[in-house]
Design a protein around this motif. Structure first.
Motif, PDB file in Angstrom:
ATOM      1  N   UNK A 165     -17.088  -9.770   1.398  1.00  0.00           N
ATOM      2  CA  UNK A 165     -17.320  -8.699   2.371  1.00  0.00           C
ATOM      3  C   UNK A 165     -16.877  -7.373   1.779  1.00  0.00           C
ATOM      4  N   UNK A 166     -17.482  -6.312   2.289  1.00  0.00           N
ATOM      5  CA  UNK A 166     -17.039  -4.964   1.937  1.00  0.00           C
ATOM      6  C   UNK A 166     -15.909  -4.594   2.889  1.00  0.00           C
ATOM      7  N   UNK A 167     -14.685  -4.383   2.398  1.00  0.00           N
ATOM      8  CA  UNK A 167     -13.561  -4.151   3.311  1.00  0.00           C
ATOM      9  C   UNK A 167     -13.635  -2.792   3.999  1.00  0.00           C
ATOM     10  N   UNK A 168     -13.082  -2.735   5.180  1.00  0.00           N
ATOM     11  CA  UNK A 168     -12.934  -1.459   5.882  1.00  0.00           C
ATOM     12  C   UNK A 168     -11.605  -0.842   5.462  1.00  0.00           C
ATOM     13  N   UNK A 169     -11.646   0.424   5.066  1.00  0.00           N
ATOM     14  CA  UNK A 169     -10.434   1.112   4.628  1.00  0.00           C
ATOM     15  C   UNK A 169      -9.859   1.930   5.762  1.00  0.00           C
ATOM     16  N   UNK A 170      -8.540   1.875   5.897  1.00  0.00           N
ATOM     17  CA  UNK A 170      -7.820   2.697   6.875  1.00  0.00           C
ATOM     18  C   UNK A 170      -6.787   3.508   6.111  1.00  0.00           C
ATOM     19  N   UNK A 171      -6.259   4.590   6.708  1.00  0.00           N
ATOM     20  CA  UNK A 171      -5.322   5.445   5.977  1.00  0.00           C
ATOM     21  C   UNK A 171      -4.130   4.684   5.400  1.00  0.00           C
ATOM     22  N   UNK A 172      -3.636   5.197   4.285  1.00  0.00           N
ATOM     23  CA  UNK A 172      -2.536   4.531   3.589  1.00  0.00           C
ATOM     24  C   UNK A 172      -1.282   4.453   4.446  1.00  0.00           C
ATOM     25  N   UNK A 173      -1.069   5.475   5.286  1.00  0.00           N
ATOM     26  CA  UNK A 173       0.172   5.474   6.068  1.00  0.00           C
ATOM     27  C   UNK A 173       0.189   4.409   7.173  1.00  0.00           C
ATOM     28  N   UNK A 174      -0.942   3.771   7.413  1.00  0.00           N
ATOM     29  CA  UNK A 174      -0.940   2.660   8.372  1.00  0.00           C
ATOM     30  C   UNK A 174      -0.378   1.373   7.763  1.00  0.00           C
ATOM     31  N   UNK A 175      -0.384   1.304   6.429  1.00  0.00           N
ATOM     32  CA  UNK A 175       0.173   0.152   5.710  1.00  0.00           C
ATOM     33  C   UNK A 175      -0.309  -1.171   6.306  1.00  0.00           C
ATOM     34  N   UNK A 176      -1.616  -1.313   6.332  1.00  0.00           N
ATOM     35  CA  UNK A 176      -2.231  -2.466   6.997  1.00  0.00           C
ATOM     36  C   UNK A 176      -2.922  -3.370   5.979  1.00  0.00           C
ATOM     37  N   UNK A 177      -2.649  -4.651   6.084  1.00  0.00           N
ATOM     38  CA  UNK A 177      -3.385  -5.667   5.326  1.00  0.00           C
ATOM     39  C   UNK A 177      -3.802  -6.741   6.316  1.00  0.00           C
TER      40      UNK A 177
END
Length: 427
Positions: free
Chosen positions: A328-340
């Motif tokens: 899948x093509x991952x969805x990117x969120x801002x770095x400061x959310x620190x989400x995996x």
């Protein structure tokens, strides 16, 4: 063409606007081969080994494997660059015909890169002319092939990188200098190939020793050697007398130890005169090539490793998908959310090892167990326990590889993924 037409063309070349800037497929707004000046994630040598980055490109030709490994080892941090790469990867995955055309173009780009390397030392003027003529022929060939691949009316390209590259190639191909070069190349090549051999006359003294020589003609055909015994026995092709010799003539050193101390006075003047004649012929072609000095193939040669990076990423994804694995093509969120947050994650190295050892594909996708990963504000530290050889390393390695692949622009081995770019991966 007439002298007036040549003069008009030269005037157009002189007044031509500067060539449009080249386009990198890895870094928006940067020419290929230039330093991007953008931040990348820190992954030290030990982490690269633990992640198995080199194994991800196993089976790729050595020339491209090291390049792809280097690119994967420095994934960008900024969202613009990551999205720029994702768009290109998506376009290629959606257009197999474009992938096939670019794959066929890669060897020619490699050759173009070799011809754009520094020229050999001690090249004669004729060698230099042939070298430059080869550069220009490959440049025309690559620009034409790339223009046809990116200009295919059946393609719908959405990525900024490929669209900008296509626009640039079309602009270059329409320049008067380039169109004139395309028309002139056959004539210049024929002029260069006119020098196939020279005919030399040698005068002998009463003891049949060579005492003088002169160059009689420059020929388009080549001579073929034949032994004197073969001639005497009639072993020759009919009608080839004018192009075959009775034996090869090689250069000899000035002094042959133990044989003679007498220099060979004939050879040096003869070969010097021969070099002068060839240099004169080369000068004529070089003058014609001089008007194309603005046309260089370096920008296309620099695209070769970037294209190899994408094409091998596409190859990896297609191989996994053909075996029943999800990507899948991952969805990117801002770095400061620190989400995996990854659903249905599997380790691509484990999948590749299974595919290499399994006679069929279906078994691998059924045998390998997919897992989820969820690290966010509710919990950013996970403690993973289990028996030895239970899959802990394989699972954590898969999370690291998912981040590397996502930030590099490749699809990730999972059903769905939402990720924040990370500034470092530590193992």
């Amino acid at each position: 063409e007439s002298a007036a037409q040549r003069e008009e063309h030269q005037r157009a070349v002189t007044n031509a606007p500067p060539t449009a800037p080249a386009i990198s497929l890895l870094w928006p707004g940067v020419a290929p081969g230039e330093a991007p000046g953008r931040p990348v994630a820190h992954i030290d040598a030990a982490a690269l080994t633990d992640l198995g980055i080199a194994d991800l490109v196993r089976g790729v030709p050595r020339r491209h494997a090291s390049t792809i490994t280097n690119i994967l080892s420095s994934p960008p941090l900024d969202a613009e660059t990551i999205a720029y790469r994702q768009e290109i990867a998506a376009d290629l995955l959606a257009t197999p015909s474009l992938v096939a055309a670019l794959q066929a173009l890669l060897p020619r780009l490699v050759d173009l890169g070799r011809l754009n390397a520094p020229e050999w030392r001690d090249q004669t003027p004729l060698h230099q002319v042939i070298w430059r003529l080869g550069q220009l022929e490959l440049l025309v060939d690559c620009v034409t092939a790339l223009g046809e691949a990116l200009g295919n009316p059946n393609l719908t390209l959405r990525s900024r990188g490929l669209r900008s590259l296509g626009d640039y190639i079309r602009t270059l191909a329409a320049e008067p200098t380039f169109t004139h070069l395309m028309a002139e190349l056959p004539r210049l090549r024929a002029e260069a190939e006119r020098i196939g051999s020279v005919t030399i006359g040698v005068n002998l003294d009463h003891l049949l020793r060579p005492v003088a020589a002169t160059i009689l003609s420059v020929n388009a055909h080549r001579f073929a050697g034949e032994s004197l015994l073969g001639r005497l026995l009639g072993r020759r092709d009919a009608g080839q007398d004018s192009e075959r010799g009775i034996g090869p003539l090689h250069t000899v050193p000035d002094r042959v130890p133990g044989l003679t101390d007498r220099p060979q006075p004939l050879l040096h003047p003869l070969f010097r005169d021969l070099n002068d004649i060839l240099a004169s012929t080369a000068r004529t072609i070089a003058n014609a090539l001089g008007q194309y000095s603005r046309l260089q193939g370096g920008f296309l040669a620099d695209l070769e490793p970037e294209l190899a990076f994408y094409l091998n990423g596409v190859r990896l994804v297609e191989r996994l998908q053909a075996a029943g694995f999800a990507t899948c093509q991952p969805q990117l969120v801002p770095a400061n959310e620190r989400l995996t947050r990854i659903i249905g994650l599997y380790n691509p190295l484990l999948a590749l090892r299974c595919l290499e050892g399994a006679p069929g594909h279906a078994e691998c996708s059924q045998e390998i167990v997919a897992n989820d990963a969820d690290l966010d504000g509710q919990g950013r530290i996970a403690i993973l326990t289990g028996p030895n050889r239970g899959g802990k390393t394989t699972y954590t390695q898969a999370i690291g590889l998912a981040h590397v692949m996502a930030q590099s622009g490749w699809p990730v081995p999972a059903t769905a993924a939402t990720l924040s770019p990370v500034d470092g991966i530590y193992t």
